[in-house]
Design an enzyme around this catalytic site. Structure first.
Site, PDB file in Angstrom:
ATOM      1  N   ASP A 165       3.277  -4.535  -5.645  1.00  0.00           N
ATOM      2  CA  ASP A 165       3.744  -5.839  -5.152  1.00  0.00           C
ATOM      3  C   ASP A 165       5.261  -5.890  -5.084  1.00  0.00           C
ATOM      4  O   ASP A 165       5.843  -6.361  -4.101  1.00  0.00           O
ATOM      5  CB  ASP A 165       3.254  -6.957  -6.080  1.00  0.00           C
ATOM      6  CG  ASP A 165       1.827  -7.396  -5.784  1.00  0.00           C
ATOM      7  OD1 ASP A 165       1.298  -7.062  -4.706  1.00  0.00           O
ATOM      8  OD2 ASP A 165       1.236  -8.078  -6.643  1.00  0.00           O
TER       9      ASP A 165
ATOM     10  N   GLU B 222       0.831  -1.211   0.000  1.00  0.00           N
ATOM     11  CA  GLU B 222       0.000   0.000   0.000  1.00  0.00           C
ATOM     12  C   GLU B 222       0.862   1.256   0.000  1.00  0.00           C
ATOM     13  O   GLU B 222       0.533   2.248  -0.658  1.00  0.00           O
ATOM     14  CB  GLU B 222      -0.963  -0.015   1.185  1.00  0.00           C
ATOM     15  CG  GLU B 222      -1.917  -1.202   1.237  1.00  0.00           C
ATOM     16  CD  GLU B 222      -2.709  -1.417  -0.045  1.00  0.00           C
ATOM     17  OE1 GLU B 222      -2.851  -0.457  -0.841  1.00  0.00           O
ATOM     18  OE2 GLU B 222      -3.178  -2.544  -0.272  1.00  0.00           O
TER      19      GLU B 222
END
Length: 643
Positions: free
Chosen positions: A556, A493
């Site tokens: 990611d 995030e």
């Protein structure tokens, strides 16, 4: 081996293999036993580690709601929870729903079948109802000044998942299922067979027109391309077949000076799509959307009749039980209320403090990586660190419940009437935000949702209570395991603040270029490498679109890299980190669902997230002693690292 396309490891990643080594396929080595021992529930289209948590949370909350409804358990003093329970009781009353049949929708259905002109759909009262329209307005923060709100104009959705779905050989079969379903529903509601046929055929014609113009999922993935502020005069000049000025005045009290056009191509084609010549198609499209969308609020017969198309799209074998549907409807309608109840009841302070400590460690690790970055200038590094340190953390559940829930009511007359009235209130509440300052304390996710998110326009990261449990997080697990789980999610995030979309926003959430020209050119080059890394990977019956999923892949990659750095600084076991990173992405799905989700999702499939990202990390090769002859090997010059 190095000349083959081994992105994602050797073998068919959709099939378990308990004998495979992590050096050949990390994902299958970690997850195969779990995949063999966990079946997809009959009322779902997939089972994943995320879903297993969601299923357990749902069981707890369903029991709580049943106990609240029966009086076995007292309803706690969570604002509006009592209304959520009343809604649940109304939705669960299938004796009444079955007895009412199609009666609750008759007045609205008659209104729609009586439409004669476009002018009738261009009113505030029609707009705020349960009716589909070939356009929508919503109020959201201005990307270039996130202290204030602005009006967004958007195109409607399609029947099939994406514009590309219409070129797929399966589209004809899917549309045939949709057509038959809509015909059955309309006839059940009392529409004559011949008339129903005409409505549905017209709906399909108008949908086909839309599919040629609206954005694809790949295009929509470019978030900042949706920022196209247009002066009111220029906007209204494109819409000549509706009294758009009067509608805007009625919706907002006064006409806004600027309208943000989410899909400029759609606005350019608006008049050729929405006109009196096409009115019969538009009318059929509105009626067909209506009957498909409201069927779930009616009797069991209507629920079952509205299931075939969803089943064809997802492969889901069975409809959810009546009581499960009642809970899910209550949860959806009162999501923040249920989320706060869940957080207060099941989320511990010790876990919150530990996760908060881990978030700060991940931010520290991220800052260290930025400082030691070898392709950024000092000027850009300093601005990136300013943005990083300005991140707002939202952990567990919000301190307050949004005011809209005070306005929602439960009408004992029918579930449909309740949903309809509350939908109108929600639309009006959103429209009323236009001339008010942006509320930066708003949460984008409820506390009982197994997910997390970054909001570029508020520069905040949200971690609902639901995701803060095993395998993502366990207060009793070693740090390396938690870094491989919630640590990578946290840093994922954070990384969204610096992905291809988030990187265009500053520390205040404003669309603002804070990069040097040279640094941004290098960033775009690396972003293209991330696109190429995933583009064309075969995953079962699908092929991945690297451009569509690039923002999540950047997140990611950055998330795993930062978690590795933090774990290394604490002397953690790298093997445990990678194993849990692969574990959290464990899951399987029906081929129909896989095909649908790959066509629209901005995330790569879980197995590819686990394997391809691990293949980019030098620490992975060291931890498992991966050799060139192994399935997980990727030549160093082909590996992609951005953050």
């Amino acid at each position: 081996m190095t000349n083959l396309d081994i992105r994602g490891g050797a073998g068919d990643i959709t099939k378990p293999d308990v004998k495979v080594r992590p050096q050949d396929n990390l994902y299958l080595a970690v997850n195969s036993e779990w995949l063999e021992n966990n079946d997809i529930p009959s009322d779902r289209s997939r089972i994943a580690r995320f879903d297993k948590i969601d299923i357990e949370i749902e069981k707890k909350l369903m029991q709580d709601f049943a106990d609240f409804a029966s009086g076995k358990k007292e309803i706690p003093a969570v604002p509006n929870l009592e209304k959520a329970v009343e809604f649940y009781k109304l939705a669960a009353d299938f004796d009444k729903r079955n007895s009412d049949g199609a009666e609750p929708i008759q007045e609205d259905l008659k209104r729609l079948t009586s439409l004669n002109s476009l002018a009738e759909i261009g009113t505030k009262e029609f707009y705020t109802n349960m009716f589909a329209l070939p356009f929508s307005f919503s109020v959201n923060p201005n990307m270039k000044n996130t202290k204030e709100n602005m009006v967004d104009f958007n195109a409607p959705g399609l029947i099939l998942p994406d514009t590309t779905s219409y070129q797929d050989p399966s589209s004809e079969k899917l549309l045939a299922v949709y057509k038959q379903q809509a015909l059955n529903l309309l006839k059940m509601a009392g529409v004559a067979s011949e008339q129903a046929q005409e409505y549905v055929e017209n709906a399909l014609k108008f949908d086909a027109r839309l599919a040629k113009v609206v954005k694809s999922s790949e295009e929509a993935a470019d978030y900042t391309a949706s920022y196209n502020p247009t002066k009111l005069a220029d906007f209204t000049a494109k819409i000549n077949n509706l009294d758009i000025k009067q509608l805007l005045t009625d919706l907002f009290g006064k006409m806004p000076e600027v309208v943000n056009v989410i899909e400029p191509r759609y606005l350019e084609h608006f008049d050729e799509l929405v006109n009196e010549e096409n009115f019969a198609e538009i009318k059929g499209w509105i009626i067909t959307h209506f009957i498909n969308s409201v069927a779930s609020y009616l009797s069991q017969d209507f629920r079952e009749a509205a299931f075939p198309f969803r089943q064809a799209l997802s492969g889901q074998p069975e409809l959810a039980s009546q009581i499960k549907q009642a809970y899910r409807m209550a949860d959806s309608s009162f999501s923040d209320v249920v989320g706060v109840y869940y957080g207060q009841t099941y989320f511990g302070e010790a876990a919150k403090k530990d996760v908060e400590d881990m978030i700060h460690k991940m931010i520290d690790a991220y800052e260290s990586r930025i400082k030691n970055n070898d392709w950024l200038s000092e000027e850009t590094k300093q601005k990136a660190i300013v943005k990083l340190r300005a991140l707002i953390l939202k952990i567990g559940y919000p301190d307050k419940i949004e005011k809209i829930y005070d306005k929602l009511q439960v009408n004992p007359a029918s579930l449909y009437e309740t949903v309809k009235a509350n939908n109108t209130k929600a639309v009006e509440e959103n429209l009323a935000k236009l001339y008010k300052p942006v509320d930066r304390t708003t949460w984008l996710m409820p506390g009982n949702l197994v997910n997390a998110c970054y909001d570029p326009q508020r520069n905040d990261i949200t971690f609902p209570a639901a995701i803060l449990q095993a395998p993502f997080y366990d207060v009793n697990a070693d740090r390396a395991t938690n870094y491989g789980g919630i640590g990578t999610v946290i840093a994922h995030e954070i990384s969204h603040a610096f992905d291809n979309n988030g990187a265009k926003f500053d520390e205040f959430g404003n669309l603002n270029n804070w990069w040097t020209k040279e640094d941004y050119a290098e960033f775009k080059k690396r972003t293209q490498a991330e696109i190429d890394l995933f583009d064309g990977i075969k995953f079962g019956n699908t092929v991945l679109n690297g451009k569509q999923i690039v923002s999540e892949n950047i997140a990611d990659q950055g998330g795993l890299t930062a978690a590795i750095s933090a774990n290394k600084s604490e002397g953690g076991d790298a093997k445990k980190l990678f194993e849990n990173f692969a574990r959290i992405w464990g899951g399987k799905e029906y081929p129909e669902y896989r095909k649908m989700i790959v066509s629209i999702d901005v995330h790569a499939p879980g197995p590819e997230r686990a394997n391809v990202q691990s293949q980019q990390q030098e620490e992975f090769y060291n931890a498992f002693d991966v050799k060139e002859s192994d399935g997980m090997w990727m030549d160093p010059e082909k590996r992609v690292i951005i953050w």
